[in-house]
Design an enzyme around this catalytic site. Sequence first.
Site, mmCIF file in Angstrom:
data_model
loop_
_atom_site.group_PDB
_atom_site.id
_atom_site.type_symbol
_atom_site.label_atom_id
_atom_site.label_comp_id
_atom_site.label_asym_id
_atom_site.label_seq_id
_atom_site.Cartn_x
_atom_site.Cartn_y
_atom_site.Cartn_z
ATOM 1 N N GLU A 154 -39.118 32.728 -5.514
ATOM 2 C CA GLU A 154 -37.488 33.017 -5.111
ATOM 3 C C GLU A 154 -37.137 32.311 -6.244
ATOM 4 O O GLU A 154 -35.873 32.984 -6.303
ATOM 5 C CB GLU A 154 -37.503 32.570 -3.924
ATOM 6 C CG GLU A 154 -36.048 32.165 -3.169
ATOM 7 C CD GLU A 154 -35.401 31.903 -1.981
ATOM 8 O OE1 GLU A 154 -34.480 31.824 -1.209
ATOM 9 O OE2 GLU A 154 -36.324 30.771 -1.020
ATOM 10 N N ASP A 169 -24.549 31.038 -1.516
ATOM 11 C CA ASP A 169 -24.819 30.328 -1.090
ATOM 12 C C ASP A 169 -23.440 28.845 -1.197
ATOM 13 O O ASP A 169 -23.048 28.797 -0.844
ATOM 14 C CB ASP A 169 -25.790 29.649 -0.009
ATOM 15 C CG ASP A 169 -26.783 30.790 0.284
ATOM 16 O OD1 ASP A 169 -26.769 32.044 0.002
ATOM 17 O OD2 ASP A 169 -28.160 30.838 0.547
#
Length: 833
Positions: A787, A590
């Site tokens: 996460e 990302d």
Amino acid sequence: MIPNWRRLLAAALLTSTSTSTVTATIDAPSNNGLNDESILHSELARQQNSSLLWGPYRPNLYFGVRPRIPKSLMTGLMWGKVESFQDFQNTMRYTCEQNEGMKGYGWDEYDARNGGVQTIHDTGNGLTLTTSFVKVPGGSNGGSWGARVKGVLADPGQRTTVMLYVTQEGGGRLEAEKSEEKRGFEGDVVLKGEGEGLGGYKLVVTRGEGDMPLSTHEISELEEWGEGGRTTVQSLRYPDEQIWQAKPIVFRQLKEQVDWLVENKYDNEERAPPVWQVFTLQNKPGEGNVQIVQKVFEGDFEFDVLFSSESAGKELESEDLTREIKAGSEQFGERFGGVFSLKAPFNTDKYKKFGRSMFSNLIGGIGYFYGEAVVDRSYAPEYDEVDEGFWEEAAEARARHAEALEGLYELFTSVPSRPFFPRGFLWDEGFHLLPIADWDTDLALEVIKSWFNLIDEDGWIGREQILGAEARSKVPQEFQTQYPHYANPPTLFLVVEQFVERLLNTNGTAAVHKERLSQSESLASASLENPEVGLEYLRKLYPLLRRQFQWFRKTQKGDIKSYDREAYSTKEGYRWRGRTTTHCLTSGLDDYPRPQPPHPGELHVDLMSWVGLMAKSLSNIGDALGFAEDVDEYRTILDAIEHNLVDLHWSEKDGCFCDATIDDFEENKLVCHKGYISLFPFLTGLMKPDDPKVGKILALIGDEEELWTPYGLRSLSKKDALYETAENYWRSPIWININYMAVKQLHYVATQDGPHKEVARDLYSRLRKNLVETIYNAWEETGFAWEQYNPDTGKGQRTQHFTGWTSLVVKIMTMEDLEGGKATGSEHGHDEL
């Protein structure tokens, strides 16, 4: 009789089609004549489908059961505290959410072929809820299944409503049998139905145990209301495209009752009925594709949901459920220790409990999804991204070209996070399947097959699978569209290559022990116990793997020739498409820093490493299948990639690999943001353990001012100017998938003779301990896997219940303890992850 492996392999080579022949899907093999092998394949395919037909395949719900059939029967559990008019809506639980006052929830133990036990610590509702699920084989339509729902309340006087939301899509039939008493059911509730692929069935919701409150309010005298103490059922009919919206439908029905109370002046404090009575659905059983079965309890409760297939011949009863829950739990406990043998210092009871939970939530997060995808197939010329300023042109083209709903696709996949990412992600899946394949090889193969059945004629698979309206409801509209020129790291190749290696090492001997295995265990390893079945699977999958590899090389190619770059090969350079100034979502990393501004002459070292891994994997797979010409091609490509990684991406000054771009003088320029990107040729197994550059990579890994922390490797160097800036998603936090790749490669170097052995051994031992302790401590404190983890504190952050690749901690705990003994050589080689 065990088939001779060499004879099978030779037969495979003689009967294989050319690699240019591409199958549309890799479903069960066709029968060309009735012979023993085709009968075996067909019977195993039938058993696999039956064994995996039912499951809690609605991972976006706290508990929802459905089959792997597109339009079929689905169930979902909903519950809430009914003590306050103001808070009722906020206490209702159905879909997994991040901030609902949970201390933790998930599967304590789970096997996809048998079932398991889930505990939900709903502290916001003062409730500990246990859902036990089991499957009972039998009949021709996937057998029967049962679920036990048990609630333990902190306050024994609290009232709790529990609803089972049952729907039947498609042209099926679903009907609730009428109760003897109009106001509700004093005993069991019986639903009967029929659906495509299921045949006829009966679904029984038992009365169960627990007190049901009674009301003396004046509306209790009204026939449509009743005084409580019974189970109520409302049967409704809604369009198929709406019936997944359980909460809105339930609240709509309750609002009609509240409106009646308001109209009849029961809305003031003196005349208002008890809260639980107001929010109890009136009993209106009958035919309908939506059936809402509601119970209200005071204090602790327990009841069963029993699904019986008519084809099974015997109806499932609560006594059967009790027996199967006990047997399934015992079998899981025994098997877990055998499959995942935890090594010191993680072989104590607390880590075993932790490991069972982490793995069970990974495999218990498998779901079945069906519906349309949003795809932009305009193939606008701007999407080629060949001009400077391409990201702006591409953005304008995306705004101009309307996306469209496409196809009716289905996917069987393990989701990264039930509350936040309840859908399929391509690059996550390969990491998910590494531990799943250890437990159930053929389940992993089913998931891989499902993904490759999505491949288009060019070789593209969408990186994010958002299938159907229910899945889209969890995704902002700007992120729903998939683009056929966008790639994603091809991690499924890791799992396929691992399967090939196990198939070759099995050598047909697994069948010797077949009589010792349970039916579910035998099906879990059927493709290894029966090598001819495994080979048949590979023969059908191989053309699709090759097609995807060729798609990568065509659509993600980089430009070497136009800029007079000096390199071993003029072909092997790669660039992710879909870049913007702030993100490269297609890379999976990302917001990790890339060259600025974006340039069509960029080359990305992580992408070339992934293509190299694909070439290496295909070489091994092709070698096993006897495709000699293909193998030569892959090895030539791999050799060129290994050379070009150095020629185009290695910075001797920085001692690491870097992305490349073009400077103002139209010359090649390395842009080095030290971090995960810098390690990729090492992480993907493309460096030899005695390579001098490995020493510099190890130095970068072990430097506390660069990547090393007491909790794991940070994603970006602490010295980088962009460290912890902007979104800070991949600009400092610790990610477990990349750390797992690092641990594996450090282990390989540590177990090979060479100049870097001792350094790698030290880094491996410390990193392995740090990672496990970080994930365990956060889990123990919060009840969740996360996460990512904070590089300064080790605390879990971002998405909770991220039981996707964070569950790789189970595999890390099974890796050998090199501190406690002499390093042993690896028989698998450094490319196995």
